[in-house]
Scaffold this active site. Structure first.
Site, mmCIF file in Angstrom:
data_model
loop_
_atom_site.group_PDB
_atom_site.id
_atom_site.type_symbol
_atom_site.label_atom_id
_atom_site.label_comp_id
_atom_site.label_asym_id
_atom_site.label_seq_id
_atom_site.Cartn_x
_atom_site.Cartn_y
_atom_site.Cartn_z
ATOM 1 N N ASP A 234 0.084 -117.757 18.273
ATOM 2 C CA ASP A 234 -0.561 -116.907 19.269
ATOM 3 C C ASP A 234 0.412 -116.854 20.453
ATOM 4 O O ASP A 234 1.292 -117.715 20.594
ATOM 5 C CB ASP A 234 -1.934 -117.441 19.685
HETATM 6 C C1 BGC Z 1 -4.614 -113.413 21.958
HETATM 7 C C2 BGC Z 1 -4.284 -112.849 20.591
HETATM 8 C C3 BGC Z 1 -3.392 -111.650 20.729
HETATM 9 C C4 BGC Z 1 -2.154 -112.033 21.494
HETATM 10 C C5 BGC Z 1 -1.198 -110.878 21.710
HETATM 11 C C6 BGC Z 1 -3.388 -113.626 22.818
HETATM 12 O O1 BGC Z 1 -3.766 -113.893 24.117
HETATM 13 O O2 BGC Z 1 -5.309 -114.630 21.813
HETATM 14 O O3 BGC Z 1 -5.460 -112.513 19.907
HETATM 15 O O4 BGC Z 1 -3.090 -111.131 19.466
HETATM 16 O O5 BGC Z 1 -2.533 -112.516 22.783
HETATM 17 O O6 BGC Z 1 -1.716 -109.997 22.632
#
Ligand code: BGC
Length: 764
Positions: A234
């Site tokens: 993530d």
């Molecule tokens: C989120 C993810 C997301 C990623 C990219 C993170 O803060 O938890 O779900 O895909 O950011 O935006």
């Protein structure tokens, strides 16, 4: 963990690369791109999941910056309520096509985390409190997207069930809930849809950051589930890239300016990190690039109108009719021949149709409920439609707005009141602290309902709210969840009866926050949250404790009624087939979602009273009957046996019900499942009862241990101790019974007992 040969891995592409080049492949080029190294191209990834958030300019992961227009389908909280896997697959196909049109190689979704508490700030991005629903939906979505040659990222693996302290908090969970509740949806999605990538979550699990968690990334995901794709972090989940690569992480996102690439190179040079791990990660990134390049269809376009129509269809299926009481001699809904209608509520004019944060989509079009409803009612020849906002998004009470709304409601013959949670209340990044609707809206509700008894509420929300004030005030409530860009038309169609609602709740609505399973353990303290409710998440908790709920899991009304009859069960290789006849007993065509629940009374394991074992749906004309078959797979009945560290299908007579919700069960039958009794080797710590139950040792134990005979003989007849001797003695480990055993040669007696136990073990 070194590289393995698989369709997801490109060993050839990395063969000529230097260590530095291989390390650099494992971190992003930018916010949304992987690096191009040598012949290996970079690829573009974007959020997800309910639409594309492709950012042309500066990237961010919190939904702050703009993005190109894309179809905004219902977020998972809505889509899950369709219980319609074909529809979810079609939504996935449409998303995949839009990705092709935008040159996006991987769409960052779906999120299949379990809604452990209704307070979870990101619950709108997840499907359900139930692992079967979450996993099946996720797999259908992945298969749909990937059928278009676009990858997905199954997220957030794993146990990211809250937003509070999400980047540090440790989800402290026991083995059974870990396996049977929290990993189950991921396992199903991995096995049934082979996502190109899996995204590791921010949090810790049992103290170890998931991005550095070899148990989750290597042992379970790869070792047990045979996952061959790429593991991406993530955004910002990696604290120590060297540890992460060692544990099984392949790609760190977003770019960090090469900082961690250099750390990886140093670690290999210093002998701290095995180069094979760097090769594995690099080969998987190269594999992803190869796959994406081969599947890319430059020049793809998509039909925005057709996708909007699909968004409307999905929105319509997501709507759940929660209440529809008679006013006079007929239920208030659908609104036909109702005369003048007052539409009240800012959310009718400014709809809230998705949640906040990284999933925020810039829609291609937007159906506004007020316009759609006005059009639909005009079409019915309804005299007049008036509108009053009643409240503002700021949640600051405004009596003038309330007075205006009350006057409009009183002057009309029927009122449709749009209320719901606001953007600030539920979002990625933080949790809620209560289940209440905004106080100003509740005050408006009371005033409007008092002025107009024929009021229907349309509720907008991405996570569970307390429905008691609504049910106390009005005869009809429509759950408008978060419905995406087609929600306005869908709501109008349901209200006016063009469509018969068929959505079902995927989460229990409790009477009180204090009743919820995680209440005493959410969101934890000092970066630890104990999953103290164990297996009893969602409806399993309320059923086990025999508690009343406001609305049960699986609940949803229709403008017609259904009956189930003649449940027949057949045990087969991989599971049980349940066949039931469903009849539309009402006056309108409609769709019934048949839910099969399964229990095993008298189980040797701790179990829920019943769990969802499968579901299917059927469209029926008035008076029509059809047979519906629901497959109940063994894998959903298996329990994780900690003693042997694997899933076990317990043998026994399983109880099966079909119903319209977890608390509205219509049919019941039983089926024998062969299964497997786990037999542990006998030793001196085995109890007398366990030894007696063994077919070999049982009949012989009294020879080695004459003391045991007294138990066999006396059993319940001997009340000299005022209790059940058999029970008391049966619980004593045989090794310790030696102490009660008069013997001239205690060592020989013990040796004979050990021999017997070993001989018994050798029989198996
Ligand atoms: C989120 C993810 C997301 C990623 C990219 C993170 O803060 O938890 O779900 O895909 O950011 O935006």
């Amino acid at each position: 963990m070194g590289p393995t040969d698989s369709p997801y891995t490109d060993l050839e592409a990395i063969a000529g690369l230097t260590l530095e080049e291989k390390a650099s492949l494992g971190s992003g080029q930018s916010f949304w791109r992987t690096k191009a190294v040598g012949e290996i191209p970079g690829v573009l990834v974007t959020d997800g999941p309910h639409g594309l958030r492709k950012q042309e300019e500066k990237g961010d992961h919190l939904g702050m910056g703009g993005s190109v227009p894309a179809t905004c389908f219902p977020p998972a909280a809505g889509l899950g309520q369709t219980w319609d896997l074909d529809l979810v697959h079609r939504v996935g196909e449409a998303l995949g096509t839009e990705c092709q049109a935008e040159g996006v190689a991987v769409l960052l979704g779906p999120g299949v985390n379990i809604k452990r508490s209704p307070l979870g700030g990101r619950n709108f991005e997840y499907y359900s409190e139930d692992p079967l629903v979450a996993g099946a939906m996720g797999a259908a979505w992945i298969n749909g997207v990937q059928s278009q040659g676009v990858g997905t990222s199954l997220k957030h693996y794993a146990l990211n069930n809250q937003e509070d302290d999400r980047m540090r908090s440790s989800s402290d969970v026991d083995a059974r809930p870990l396996r049977e509740v929290y990993l189950r949806a991921f396992e199903r999605a991995v096995r049934d849809s082979r996502p190109w990538t899996v995204m590791c979550s921010y949090n810790r699990v049992n103290g170890v950051l998931v991005s550095q968690n070899a148990f989750l990334l290597a042992e379970v995901l790869v070792g047990e589930w045979d996952y061959e794709g790429l593991v991406v972090s993530d955004w910002g989940a990696v604290a120590d890239r060297v540890e992460a690569v060692r544990a099984g992480l392949d790609l760190q996102m977003p770019a960090d300016g090469g900082l961690s690439d250099a750390e990886v190179v140093d670690a290999v040079k210093n002998g701290v990190l095995d180069e094979a791990s760097v090769d594995r990660a690099a080969a998987r990134v190269a594999g992803l690039a190869a796959r994406a390049t081969a599947a890319a269809r430059p020049g793809t376009t998509f039909d925005a109108d057709a996708h909007h129509a699909l968004a409307r269809e999905a929105a319509a299926r997501s709507i759940v009719l929660l209440r529809n009481e008679p006013v006079g001699d007929a239920p208030l809904l659908p609104l036909t021949g109702t005369g003048s209608v007052a539409v009240i509520g800012e959310q009718a004019r400014t709809p809230r149709y998705q949640g906040g944060g990284s999933s925020h989509v810039n829609p291609t079009r937007l159906d506004v409920p007020l316009e759609e409803l006005t059009g639909a009612l005009d079409g019915q020849g309804v005299g007049s439609v008036t509108f009053a906002p009643g409240y503002t998004a700021s949640m600051v009470p405004d009596q003038a707005l309330v007075d205006e709304a009350v006057a409009a409601a009183a002057a009309a013959q029927t009122c449709v009141l749009f209320i719901g949670l606001t953007d600030g209340i539920e979002s990625e990044g933080y949790d809620r602290t209560d289940l209440q609707l905004p106080a100003d809206q509740l005050a408006l509700l009371e005033a409007v309902a008092a002025a107009q008894p024929r009021t229907v509420v349309v509720l907008t929300h991405g996570s569970v709210v307390d429905v008691a004030p609504l049910f106390a005030a009005v005869p009809a409530v429509v759950d408008g969840a978060l419905l995406g860009q087609g929600g306005g038309k869908a709501v109008a169609d349901v209200l006016t009866g063009v469509l018969n609602p068929s959505g079902r709740l995927t989460e229990t609505v409790p009477l009180r926050l204090a009743d919820t399973p995680a209440f005493l353990n959410f969101p934890g303290e000092h970066s630890h949250v104990r999953y103290g409710e164990g297996l009893f998440v969602g409806y399993k908790w309320y059923d086990a404790r025999d508690m009343e709920v406001a609305l049960p899991f699986g609940f949803g009304l229709s403008y017609t009624t259904f009956a189930h009859s003649g449940l027949a069960l057949a045990a087969g290789e991989g599971g049980v087939t349940a066949t039931v006849t469903v009849t539309n007993t009402g006056q309108r065509a409609g769709r019934e979602v048949v839910q099969a629940y399964v229990g095993l009374p008298g189980s040797a394991y701790q179990r829920a009273v019943r769990v969802l074992g499968g579901f299917a749906s059927v469209d029926l004309e008035p008076g029509e009957s059809r047979e519906v078959t629901v497959s109940i797979e063994h894998r959903d009945l298996e329990v994780w046996d900690e003693r042997v560290s694997r899933f076990v299908l317990e043998p026994g007579t399983y109880a099966v019900w079909t119903g319209s919700s977890s608390r509205d069960l219509h049919t019941f039958a039983e089926v024998e499942v062969a299964g497997e009794t786990v037999r542990l080797p006998l030793d001196l710590e085995s109890t007398l009862k366990e030894v007696l139950a063994d077919p070999y040792a049982g009949p012989r134990v009294a020879d080695a241990l004459p003391f045991a005979r007294s138990m066999e003989e006396s059993g319940n007849d001997d009340d000299s101790l005022g209790g059940d001797m058999a029970e008391m003695m049966g619980a004593i480990p045989v090794g310790r019974l030696l102490g009660f055993q008069p013997s001239d040669d205690p060592a020989a007696t013990k040796a004979a007992l050990v021999d017997l136990l070993e001989a018994a073990n050798a029989q198996h």
